[in-house]
Each structure stands twice: as structure tokens, then as C-alpha cells.
Design a protein around this motif. Sequence first.
Motif, PDB file in Angstrom:
ATOM      1  N   ALA A 106       2.499  -0.840  -2.712  1.00 49.40           N
ATOM      2  CA  ALA A 106       2.526  -0.165  -4.017  1.00 49.40           C
ATOM      3  C   ALA A 106       3.708  -0.650  -4.838  1.00 49.40           C
ATOM      4  CB  ALA A 106       2.631   1.339  -3.803  1.00 49.40           C
ATOM      5  N   ILE A 127       4.097   6.700  -6.147  1.00 47.23           N
ATOM      6  CA  ILE A 127       4.132   5.727  -5.048  1.00 47.23           C
ATOM      7  C   ILE A 127       4.478   6.380  -3.707  1.00 47.23           C
ATOM      8  CG2 ILE A 127       5.469   3.729  -4.170  1.00 47.23           C
ATOM      9  CD1 ILE A 127       5.094   2.539  -7.036  1.00 47.23           C
ATOM     10  N   GLY A 140       5.868   0.647  -0.243  1.00 40.56           N
ATOM     11  CA  GLY A 140       5.925   0.709  -1.694  1.00 40.56           C
ATOM     12  C   GLY A 140       7.342   0.516  -2.197  1.00 40.56           C
TER      13      GLY A 140
END
Length: 281
Positions: A5, A53, A65
Motif C-alpha cells: 500500500a 493504509i 504499506g
Amino acid sequence: MLRLAVPNKGALTEGAQTILKEAGYRARKDSKELVVVDPENSCELFFLRPKDIAVYVGEGTLDAGITGRDMLHDSGAQVEELIPLGFGRSTFRFAANPGDFDSVADLKGRRIATAYAGLLESYLAERGVEARVIRLDGAVETAIRLGVADAVADVVETGTTLRNIGLEVFGEPIAQSEGVLIKQVGAAETPGLRQLIRRLQGVLMARDYVMMDYDIRAERIEEAITLTPGMEGPTVSPLHREGWVAVRAMVPRKGHQQIMDELSEIGAKAILVTAIFACRV
Ligand SMILES: Nc1ncnc2c1ncn2[C@@H]1O[C@H](COP(=O)(O)OP(=O)(O)OP(=O)(O)O)[C@@H](O)[C@H]1O
Ligand SMILES: O=P(O)(O)OC[C@H]1O[C@H](OP(=O)(O)OP(=O)(O)O)[C@H](O)[C@@H]1O
Ligand SMILES: [Mg+2]
């Protein structure tokens, strides 16, 4: 396949994009692209709102992420910080009209506006301060002027936003933040994630260090090594000149001029500093 992410907008976007690109991952072509498949690195990049995220990673739907440390703590998600990434640095602070408050204890029974309610509530609870937290989405600095809050808790970087509206910070900083790589608590590090970590650490190292080369008389080598110990130890090679050696070592970029001065003082010659393009630690 590593599922990662990445912030799609806001203060962390550029830093995240740059570090991933330097680490050899595919960049998105335009800001509207939501998913980028990077078959060469066996990776899929999902461009998401920075605040979301930690939620995705905490649920285990994505392996890792990039988000802000403040957002990680605000989310309450089951995520942990793997490495700090050195960009998007900010402080999270209380602010109010000048002279209104001196410390967090003064906020008892007052209204505090913030876009990071989770982070603020746990900070207040740890200190036993009962206050009313007003949840806003952004531009929280305006809440005092509009009579919605007595104080704010917000991200401060340069302080320009606060100055522009006549507010002043007070009390100790609530938190220090920067972009961080996160994963789900307890999740195993897959080979793809381990590769990402090694690559990111390499980029950070290449940014923070320079390569230093110099020549020095063999009898001064121990003093020189104290100044430039390198990583595993400096490379010391014979020079085609009796009684001299050549030394090569990585040194921190910050302070490298002082090291050059000190090497000069002990007789080093031909001191060269070069940037490191990439490295693996
Ligand atoms: N002016 C800034 N300078 C550096 N970092 C910042 C700044 N503002 C925010 N950040 C950091 O960037 C991260 C995300 O902030 P950002 O402003 O992008 O998100 P947001 O406020 O949720 O979104 P938006 O502003 O688009 O509503 C946070 O970790 C924060 O600490
Ligand atoms: O100290 P400064 O350098 O002025 O930066 C801090 C400001 O930057 C962020 O705002 P952003 O632009 O993300 O808007 P937002 O408040 O709507 O999130 C943050 O929320 C502060 O308002
Ligand atoms: Mg913001």
C-alpha cells in the motif's frame, strides 16, 4: 506476489514514490492510477489514502504499506513499524491562542479539535486528562476561531499554518512522525517483503553515507581508521609508494567535511568524497 500500500495523495506521496522508484519498483504513470502491477519485482502497488493504509495492512489484506507513524498510532490497527523512511517528518502538537494554556493538564474539561482522535485520546488517557475531543477531517486550526474548540492537536511541520491563523504551540510535543514501512503484527515476513526492506535500507544508506578515499602514511593508519571505521572495516590497500597506503571507507554524509579536516591534520592526501548511487546493507 508482494502486495504493497502506497499513499495516493498528501504529504507522503512524493517521498514514498521517490524511495520506491530508487529501490527499483515501478512508479505510477499518473496520479489517477490506483493499482500498478510490477511483474519484474513480483509486486502489486495499491495507491490508497494514507489514513486507510494501516487499516488494510492491519486486516492482512495487504502485506505491507507506507504511511505516517502518527497515522499508524491513530488507526489503532494491528500494525507494527518495520523501518523509518526519513521523509514526511512532522511533529504532532497542541496549539491555542497565545497565553490560553501552558500544558496538557490545563486542557481538563476543555474542547480539543483534531483529525487524529485516536492518537489524541490515547495521549490524554495516559496522562489522566479528561477533555472533549472534537473530531474534524482537516484544517483543524480554524476550529478555535470558529468557536468549535478551545485548543487543537495537529500536525506541525514548518509552523506556517499556525502562524497564519495566530495560534501558538504549547506543552510537550505529543508525537514525532515520519513516513514508515508497516506490516501486520505477527505476520511472517515473506521473501518479497524481506527484499523490499533490504532495498529500502539500501536506498536510505546510500542517501546517508558517502564513499571516502584517501592516501596516508602507513604509520598513521590506526588514527585514520578511528576517523573512518567504515562498515565492516575500511579497505586498506598498498600504494605504489614506499610507506604509504590507500584507504576506502563509507562515512556519514553529515559531518564528512569535518572528517576530511581531521584526516588532513594527520597527513592524509588526495582525500576524495563520492556519492553512493545504491547499496545493499
Ligand atoms: N506539512 C507537512 N509536512 C510534512 N509532513 C506532513 C505535513 N502534513 C502532514 N504530514 C504528514 O503526512 C502524513 C499524511 O498527511 P496528509 O496531510 O497527507 O494526510 P491527510 O491530512 O489525512 O490528508 P489530506 O490532507 O489530503 O486530507 C502524516 O503522517 C503527517 O504527519
Ligand atoms: O506546519 P506547516 O508546515 O504549516 O504544516 C502543517 C499543516 O500541514 C497539514 O495540513 P494539510 O495541508 O495536510 O491540510 P489538512 O489540515 O486539511 O490535512 C497539517 O494538518 C497542518 O495543517
Ligand atoms: Mg493533511
